[in-house]
Every structure is written in structure tokens, then in C-alpha cells.
Scaffold this motif. Structure first.
Motif, PDB file in Angstrom:
ATOM      1  N   ASP A  48      49.348 -82.143  -4.405  1.00 39.61           N
ATOM      2  CA  ASP A  48      50.126 -81.023  -3.786  1.00 39.61           C
ATOM      3  C   ASP A  48      49.000 -80.480  -2.513  1.00 39.61           C
ATOM      4  O   ASP A  48      49.354 -79.120  -2.584  1.00 39.61           O
ATOM      5  CB  ASP A  48      50.284 -79.716  -4.965  1.00 39.61           C
ATOM      6  CG  ASP A  48      50.978 -80.173  -6.005  1.00 39.61           C
ATOM      7  OD1 ASP A  48      52.110 -80.955  -5.691  1.00 39.61           O
ATOM      8  OD2 ASP A  48      51.125 -79.758  -6.963  1.00 39.61           O
ATOM      9  N   GLN A  50      49.330 -80.905   0.476  1.00 39.95           N
ATOM     10  CA  GLN A  50      50.260 -80.658   1.510  1.00 39.95           C
ATOM     11  C   GLN A  50      51.169 -79.245   1.453  1.00 39.95           C
ATOM     12  O   GLN A  50      51.177 -78.561   2.362  1.00 39.95           O
ATOM     13  CB  GLN A  50      51.301 -81.320   1.749  1.00 39.95           C
ATOM     14  CG  GLN A  50      52.237 -81.657   0.628  1.00 39.95           C
ATOM     15  CD  GLN A  50      53.363 -82.680   0.723  1.00 39.95           C
ATOM     16  OE1 GLN A  50      53.442 -83.173   1.585  1.00 39.95           O
ATOM     17  NE2 GLN A  50      54.025 -83.021  -0.318  1.00 39.95           N
ATOM     18  N   PHE A  51      50.783 -78.646   0.238  1.00 38.89           N
ATOM     19  CA  PHE A  51      51.320 -77.383  -0.137  1.00 38.89           C
ATOM     20  C   PHE A  51      50.304 -76.218   0.079  1.00 38.89           C
ATOM     21  O   PHE A  51      50.739 -74.984  -0.142  1.00 38.89           O
ATOM     22  CB  PHE A  51      52.103 -77.093  -1.168  1.00 38.89           C
ATOM     23  CG  PHE A  51      53.092 -78.067  -1.139  1.00 38.89           C
ATOM     24  CD1 PHE A  51      54.400 -78.225  -0.299  1.00 38.89           C
ATOM     25  CD2 PHE A  51      53.162 -79.187  -2.107  1.00 38.89           C
ATOM     26  CE1 PHE A  51      55.317 -79.027  -0.459  1.00 38.89           C
ATOM     27  CE2 PHE A  51      54.180 -80.200  -2.135  1.00 38.89           C
ATOM     28  CZ  PHE A  51      55.272 -80.006  -1.218  1.00 38.89           C
TER      29      PHE A  51
END
Length: 72
Positions: A48, A50-51
Motif C-alpha cells: 500500500d 503507493q497510497f
């Protein structure tokens, strides 16, 4: 309709689990818990990334609701 038989079976299974616990192998449990203190074979992979919003430069703009409709 037809839920009575399924509900009766779920009630029966829940009652068996509540009042009739299976035999627990305590020595196997102790070995498993004692082995948990060492190195684990599992690696944590954080997909996660990238978030995640790590930069602080545009956080002031995040507080404003520019997406919301304006009042008339």
C-alpha cells in the motif's frame, strides 16, 4: 422461506462448539508458542505504499473542500 433448516443447523453447530470443546493438544500449543519468539518464515510486504501521502507540502490545500458545491 427455507431459512428454518439452515438456522437450526447453525444453532446446533454453535451449541456444540460452545458446550463441547474438542480435546486440545497443549504440548503442541506450547511448542508453537515457544517457536513464535524466534525468526519467522513470513515476511511482511507493504503493497500500500503507493497510497501513502508522505509529502507535507500540499497538506494545507487538503483542508479546503474545493470539491464540495458552493452555496448560493
Amino acid at each position: 422461506m427455507g431459512r428454518g433448516r439452515a438456522k437450526a443447523k447453525q444453532t446446533k453447530v454453535a451449541r456444540e462448539l460452545k458446550y463441547h470443546s474438542p480435546n486440545t493438544d497443549l504440548t503442541a500449543l506450547q511448542r508453537e508458542l515457544a517457536g513464535a519468539g524466534g525468526k519467522s518464515d513470513h515476511q511482511f510486504v507493504d503493497d500500500d505504499d503507493q497510497f501513502v501521502d508522505d509529502d507535507d507540502e500540499d497538506d494545507a490545500d487538503d483542508d479546503q473542500d474545493s470539491w464540495s458545491p458552493t452555496r448560493r
